[in-house]
Design an enzyme around this catalytic site. Structure first.
Site, PDB file in Angstrom:
ATOM      1  N   GLN A  17       0.796  -1.219   0.000  1.00  0.00           N
ATOM      2  CA  GLN A  17       0.000   0.000   0.000  1.00  0.00           C
ATOM      3  C   GLN A  17       0.825   1.264   0.000  1.00  0.00           C
ATOM      4  O   GLN A  17       2.020   1.256   0.300  1.00  0.00           O
ATOM      5  CB  GLN A  17      -0.962   0.005   1.188  1.00  0.00           C
ATOM      6  N   ARG A  63      -3.984   0.577  -2.845  1.00  0.00           N
ATOM      7  CA  ARG A  63      -3.399  -0.761  -2.738  1.00  0.00           C
ATOM      8  C   ARG A  63      -2.790  -1.218  -4.048  1.00  0.00           C
ATOM      9  O   ARG A  63      -3.274  -0.874  -5.126  1.00  0.00           O
ATOM     10  CB  ARG A  63      -4.455  -1.754  -2.267  1.00  0.00           C
ATOM     11  N   HIS A  93       0.141   5.681   0.829  1.00  0.00           N
ATOM     12  CA  HIS A  93      -0.778   6.702   1.319  1.00  0.00           C
ATOM     13  C   HIS A  93      -0.432   8.041   0.678  1.00  0.00           C
ATOM     14  O   HIS A  93       0.747   8.321   0.449  1.00  0.00           O
ATOM     15  CB  HIS A  93      -0.696   6.810   2.842  1.00  0.00           C
ATOM     16  N   GLU A 143       2.788   7.260   8.678  1.00  0.00           N
ATOM     17  CA  GLU A 143       2.701   6.209   9.692  1.00  0.00           C
ATOM     18  C   GLU A 143       4.091   5.960  10.272  1.00  0.00           C
ATOM     19  O   GLU A 143       5.079   6.041   9.558  1.00  0.00           O
ATOM     20  CB  GLU A 143       2.247   4.880   9.073  1.00  0.00           C
ATOM     21  N   HIS A 169       4.710   0.249   0.930  1.00  0.00           N
ATOM     22  CA  HIS A 169       5.094  -0.593   2.067  1.00  0.00           C
ATOM     23  C   HIS A 169       4.083  -1.706   2.266  1.00  0.00           C
ATOM     24  O   HIS A 169       2.953  -1.625   1.769  1.00  0.00           O
ATOM     25  CB  HIS A 169       5.227   0.243   3.348  1.00  0.00           C
TER      26      HIS A 169
HETATM   27 ZN   LIG Z   1       0.224   1.849   5.531  1.00  0.00          ZN
END
Ligand SMILES: [Zn+2]
Length: 394
Positions: A100, A276, A102, A137, A257
């Site tokens: 995925q 994704r 972001h 993240e 990642h």
């Molecule tokens: Zn993630």
């Protein structure tokens, strides 16, 4: 007025989760043998934690909406509006999650506006942008933790293709072109082409001795020769990293990642924006992903906790201002004095910790947590020793 309240999180039961770790950590009963993938602490609309106020238990998002000044404070509201900007989680990854990416802040705003204007329902499976926020993240490993993190150097990718007869035909496709074009080519391969390239490779590796946790080993374990997935290429394209317990890593916007196996504490922006790239049954929108993904090579930067002493260790993030994570490690009888400058959350992961603020004293056993309103001075003390994570605004 400042305050400290007990906070009660919620479990998420996704199919990739383990069965024991989170129930054991949180002292929950799992007689039904359910999968406990994640434990959430925060004000996410779909799974808000419950804050134990003197007025009674309240969903944290509700408490914030009714008194944003007390729960968020001026500085946090100025930066992030009327919402808690971060979400703290515990993850137990027993099977790989999707590859995925972001979006960054500008991409998230534009993507959210575009899909809203197009009338795509917020909960539709093909909706990529569910809110207008970026989703950086970070995570700290609680066990050896395997993940894929960012593209490898081009030479390493070329060598990986050359070293495997089944992938050698892809070398001329990469040729002198860009990595983004190559990645687009791979993501748009038909199921028949994936079958032709990947199935012989998976079958061969499943019948060979592969070095434990090497890219070939992951390919053999995760790959299904009957239904090969475009996400499998990631084992050769991305950096395969194993963090040791206590080590952290940061995933900025646009970095591809995937979490493969292990347990961690994760701190992220409170957003659902995920694009994704395979290893999932969920919607894969290759073009939307390719707009966001950064295919330039990265050297994974493992972050060690640093601090004046073990009582308060910080994880220094590269240029990040969205959130911060500290680890508090107290031996028997030790204490540390802190002040919540913005909203904060404390999660005890081992032992027990007493949190004393002017207005309240909370006994936090393993798995328990607290919410601190901005401006609250407090002490953490451990009679028998304890370890806690502290999520806060930087
Ligand atoms: Zn993630």
């Amino acid at each position: 007025m400042s305050a400290a309240y007990q906070l009660v999180g919620l479990a998420q039961h996704y199919a990739w989760g383990g069965r024991r770790f989170i129930p054991d950590l949180m002292k929950l009963d799992n007689h039904g043998d359910s999968r406990f993938a994640e434990w959430w602490l925060g004000a996410h609309e779909e799974a808000p934690s419950i804050v134990m106020t003197p007025l009674g238990p309240q969903p944290l998002n509700y408490a914030i909406a009714h008194d944003p000044d007390a729960y968020l404070g001026e500085a946090c509201r100025r930066l992030h509006g009327e919402r808690l900007p971060f979400l703290l989680k515990v993850l137990d990854v027993s099977e790989p999650l999707s590859i995925q990416v972001h979006p960054d802040a500008a991409m998230a705003q534009a993507g959210f506006a575009r899909e809203s204007a197009a009338g795509i329902d917020l909960h539709a499976p093909e909706r990529n942008y569910r809110d207008p926020y970026p989703k950086p993240e970070m995570m700290v490993a609680l066990s050896p933790f395997w993940l894929l993190h960012g593209f490898r150097e081009r030479a390493a990718i070329e060598a990986a293709l050359e070293a495997r007869p089944e992938l050698r035909g892809l070398s001329p496709v990469l040729g002198g072109g860009t990595m983004t074009d190559f990645y687009r080519y791979l993501l748009l391969l038909s199921q028949a082409a994936l079958y032709e390239i990947l199935s012989p490779l998976i079958l061969r590796l499943q019948n060979e001795e592969t070095a434990t946790d090497s890219p070939d080993d992951w390919m053999a374990r995760v790959g299904d020769p009957a239904r090969p997935d475009c996400g499998l290429f990631a084992f050769y394209l991305l950096n395969l990293v194993c963090l040791q317990p206590g080590q952290a890593i940061y995933q900025p916007a646009r970095l591809p990642h995937a979490y493969l196996r292990g347990r961690n504490v994760e701190l992220m922006a409170n957003s659902d924006n995920v694009l994704r790239a395979g290893l999932t049954a969920k919607h894969v929108d290759a073009e939307a992903l390719l707009e966001v993904v950064d295919c330039s090579p990265v050297t994974p930067r493992v972050i060690a906790a640093a601090g004046p002493d073990a009582r308060l260790m910080r994880f220094e993030l590269p240029g990040e201002t969205w959130f911060a994570l500290d680890r508090v490690g107290l031996l028997a009888g030790e204490e540390v004095a802190l002040t919540a400058s913005g909203p904060e959350m404390i999660l005890v992961v081992a032992g027990a910790v007493t949190l004393s603020a002017a207005v309240a004293t909370l006994q936090l056993a393993q798995g328990q947590s607290a919410y601190l309103q901005p401006g609250t001075p407090y002490r953490l003390w451990a009679g028998q020793g304890g370890t806690a994570y502290r999520a806060r605004c930087p």
